[in-house]
Design an enzyme around this catalytic site. Structure first.
Site, mmCIF file in Angstrom:
data_model
loop_
_atom_site.group_PDB
_atom_site.id
_atom_site.type_symbol
_atom_site.label_atom_id
_atom_site.label_comp_id
_atom_site.label_asym_id
_atom_site.label_seq_id
_atom_site.Cartn_x
_atom_site.Cartn_y
_atom_site.Cartn_z
ATOM 1 N N THR A 81 6.707 17.530 3.775
ATOM 2 C CA THR A 81 5.266 17.380 4.014
ATOM 3 C C THR A 81 4.780 15.973 3.667
ATOM 4 O O THR A 81 5.272 15.357 2.718
ATOM 5 C CB THR A 81 4.423 18.409 3.240
ATOM 6 O OG1 THR A 81 3.036 18.087 3.422
ATOM 7 C CG2 THR A 81 4.718 18.422 1.753
ATOM 8 N N GLN A 82 3.831 15.465 4.444
ATOM 9 C CA GLN A 82 3.268 14.152 4.107
ATOM 10 C C GLN A 82 2.169 14.273 3.045
ATOM 11 O O GLN A 82 1.629 13.263 2.603
ATOM 12 C CB GLN A 82 2.792 13.392 5.348
ATOM 13 C CG GLN A 82 1.861 14.136 6.265
ATOM 14 C CD GLN A 82 1.559 13.346 7.541
ATOM 15 O OE1 GLN A 82 0.481 12.799 7.634
ATOM 16 N NE2 GLN A 82 2.469 13.284 8.482
ATOM 17 N N CYS A 83 1.847 15.504 2.617
ATOM 18 C CA CYS A 83 0.921 15.673 1.478
ATOM 19 C C CYS A 83 1.656 15.248 0.207
ATOM 20 O O CYS A 83 2.857 15.445 0.086
ATOM 21 C CB CYS A 83 0.526 17.138 1.299
ATOM 22 S SG CYS A 83 -0.439 17.792 2.646
ATOM 23 N N ASP A 143 12.594 -8.549 -6.903
ATOM 24 C CA ASP A 143 11.413 -7.716 -6.655
ATOM 25 C C ASP A 143 11.975 -6.424 -6.053
ATOM 26 O O ASP A 143 12.863 -6.473 -5.205
ATOM 27 C CB ASP A 143 10.510 -8.436 -5.641
ATOM 28 C CG ASP A 143 9.194 -7.710 -5.417
ATOM 29 O OD1 ASP A 143 8.147 -8.301 -5.698
ATOM 30 O OD2 ASP A 143 9.219 -6.552 -4.937
ATOM 31 N N SER A 144 11.466 -5.292 -6.474
ATOM 32 C CA SER A 144 12.112 -4.041 -6.041
ATOM 33 C C SER A 144 11.926 -3.762 -4.550
ATOM 34 O O SER A 144 12.568 -2.878 -4.003
ATOM 35 C CB SER A 144 11.633 -2.861 -6.877
ATOM 36 O OG SER A 144 10.355 -2.439 -6.495
ATOM 37 N N SER A 145 11.071 -4.531 -3.886
ATOM 38 C CA SER A 145 10.982 -4.380 -2.427
ATOM 39 C C SER A 145 12.290 -4.823 -1.774
ATOM 40 O O SER A 145 12.567 -4.482 -0.630
ATOM 41 C CB SER A 145 9.835 -5.216 -1.870
ATOM 42 O OG SER A 145 8.653 -4.847 -2.520
ATOM 43 N N THR A 199 6.361 9.795 -7.332
ATOM 44 C CA THR A 199 5.923 8.952 -6.223
ATOM 45 C C THR A 199 5.005 7.884 -6.809
ATOM 46 O O THR A 199 4.218 8.182 -7.715
ATOM 47 C CB THR A 199 5.071 9.801 -5.242
ATOM 48 O OG1 THR A 199 5.866 10.885 -4.802
ATOM 49 C CG2 THR A 199 4.613 9.008 -4.044
ATOM 50 N N THR A 232 7.893 -6.707 -11.762
ATOM 51 C CA THR A 232 6.765 -7.398 -12.389
ATOM 52 C C THR A 232 6.958 -7.596 -13.891
ATOM 53 O O THR A 232 6.571 -8.620 -14.443
ATOM 54 C CB THR A 232 5.467 -6.575 -12.173
ATOM 55 O OG1 THR A 232 5.240 -6.480 -10.778
ATOM 56 C CG2 THR A 232 4.267 -7.214 -12.825
ATOM 57 N N ASP A 292 7.503 -0.784 -7.236
ATOM 58 C CA ASP A 292 7.315 -0.469 -5.812
ATOM 59 C C ASP A 292 8.320 0.554 -5.275
ATOM 60 O O ASP A 292 7.948 1.481 -4.567
ATOM 61 C CB ASP A 292 7.393 -1.746 -4.959
ATOM 62 C CG ASP A 292 6.179 -2.645 -5.152
ATOM 63 O OD1 ASP A 292 5.203 -2.193 -5.776
ATOM 64 O OD2 ASP A 292 6.205 -3.792 -4.683
HETATM 65 N N1 ASP Z 1 6.551 -5.947 -6.472
HETATM 66 C C1 ASP Z 1 6.919 -5.492 -7.795
HETATM 67 C C2 ASP Z 1 8.265 -4.802 -7.709
HETATM 68 O O1 ASP Z 1 8.322 -3.668 -7.339
HETATM 69 C C3 ASP Z 1 5.892 -4.589 -8.344
HETATM 70 C C4 ASP Z 1 6.197 -4.060 -9.738
HETATM 71 O O2 ASP Z 1 7.152 -4.391 -10.382
HETATM 72 O O3 ASP Z 1 5.393 -3.271 -10.238
HETATM 73 O O4 ASP Z 1 9.267 -5.413 -8.015
#
Ligand code: ASP
Length: 344
Positions: free
Chosen positions: A278-280, A59-61, A167, A15, A92
């Site tokens: 753990t998922q906590c 985009d980091s996804s 996280t 972003t 992300d």
């Molecule tokens: N979708 C964006 C990414 O991870 C979100 C961000 O940059 O905050 O690339």
């Protein structure tokens, strides 16, 4: 005259450098030079800043272990000529990439600071400027001619965290990250407040080494009430699977129905590593504390203790990529390699 620090900015996307595509209305990555023009303040910083960018910022996804290797290789190539590194990355998957880099960069003696932002740098209310400027200052921070930070950190909204403890906890707040099991390393206010006792201590390091082989034959399975044998069996039957992170309840608990242990036992017999995380968001696995984790303990499932899922998956890929033997795997996984886990 005091020598100025040399800082390398590595732009991967996210972003921070995005603009709106007016046709679709969606945010997309844009050119790095334009990004730098939006922050003339960078010229005022007391250090030399060089920059490199991914050919196509993402985009980091869309980040993958190949991209992690690209970042690690850039740091390796510029390691001797720079005093610190700032990696601009989407938020992300930032905790995954930064955790992975913490393992890939062995004997790191210089700061590698990940940062990004929730709003693009051109936005009036952007958080990008503060995040970037302070990250650069932290990367340039020295004491007695030695870097103050000698590990991989993640800086966001006035706090520097140990990267492999973080996280992403919020998709909207400027405070997007948390490190629930480890204190901040630096807090930014009027001054930078360094928590010396939390930083990895300076040790006369062995030679800096970059590991570039991450084995992706892994899976994460989050338990949920109602999960049946078909789901667990389906995951352990994934062809080529070498490691499974089991996100369990609370202090590492799972239903103590016979099929759970039965499937996991057979998976172990096929040399699949099983890690109990753990998922906590905070706290630690403590196998044996409840009846619902006793059998996992007896099965010698790996104890993820207080590790984050992000660090667990990175550590798993790293150890598998380094061909750690099945026999030693459990004890090495349960040992802190980069401050990612509280051993006892
Ligand atoms: N979708 C964006 C990414 O991870 C979100 C961000 O940059 O905050 O690339």
């Amino acid at each position: 005259m005091v020598d100025k620090s040399n800082i390398l900015l590595i732009y991967t996307g996210g972003t921070i450098g995005m603009v709106k595509d007016y046709e679709s209305g969606a945010l997309k990555a844009f050119n790095f030079d334009k990004l730098l023009k939006n922050i003339p303040e960078l010229k005022l910083l007391d250090c030399h800043i060089n920059s490199v960018s991914f050919d196509t910022p993402i985009d980091s996804s869309n980040m993958s272990p190949e991209h992690w290797v690209e970042i690690a290789a850039l740091i390796e190539a510029h390691y001797d000529s720079h005093d610190g590194f700032v990696v601009l990355h989407g938020s992300d998957t930032m905790s995954y990439t930064a955790s992975a880099l913490s393992f890939m960069l062995e004997n790191l003696g210089k700061p590698v600071i990940f940062t990004g932002s929730q709003l693009p740098i051109g936005d009036l209310r952007t958080d990008a400027k503060e995040n970037l400027i302070t990250s650069i200052q932290i990367a340039a921070l020295q004491h007695n001619k030695k870097p103050v930070v000698q590990e991989v950190g993640l800086y966001f909204e006035y706090k520097l965290y140990r990267a492999n403890r973080t996280t992403k906890i919020n998709a909207e707040h400027f405070q997007a990250f948390a490190s629930l099991n480890y204190p901040e390393l630096i807090e930014s206010g009027v001054h930078l407040k360094v928590s010396q006792e939390s930083l990895l201590p300076y040790v006369r390091r062995k030679k800096f080494k970059v590991h570039k082989h991450m084995d992706t034959n892994v899976a994460i399975l989050k338990l949920f009430p109602g999960i049946g044998p078909a789901v667990l069996q389906g995951v352990v039957d994934i062809p080529g699977l070498k490691g499974l992170i089991l996100e369990t309840y609370g202090a590492g608990n799972a239903p103590n129905e016979p099929w759970v242990i039965d499937i996991l036992r057979k998976a172990k017999e096929k040399n699949i590593h099983i890690i109990n995380v753990t998922q906590c968001s905070g706290g630690s696995v403590s196998m044996g504390r409840y009846e619902t984790s006793k059998q996992l303990e007896e099965l010698q499932v790996i104890n993820g203790k207080d590790i984050t899922t992000e660090a667990a998956v990175a550590k798993l890929m790293y150890l598998l990529g380094n061909n750690v033997s099945f026999k030693l795997f459990k004890s090495i996984f349960e040992t802190s390699l980069r401050g990612e886990i509280q051993e006892n």
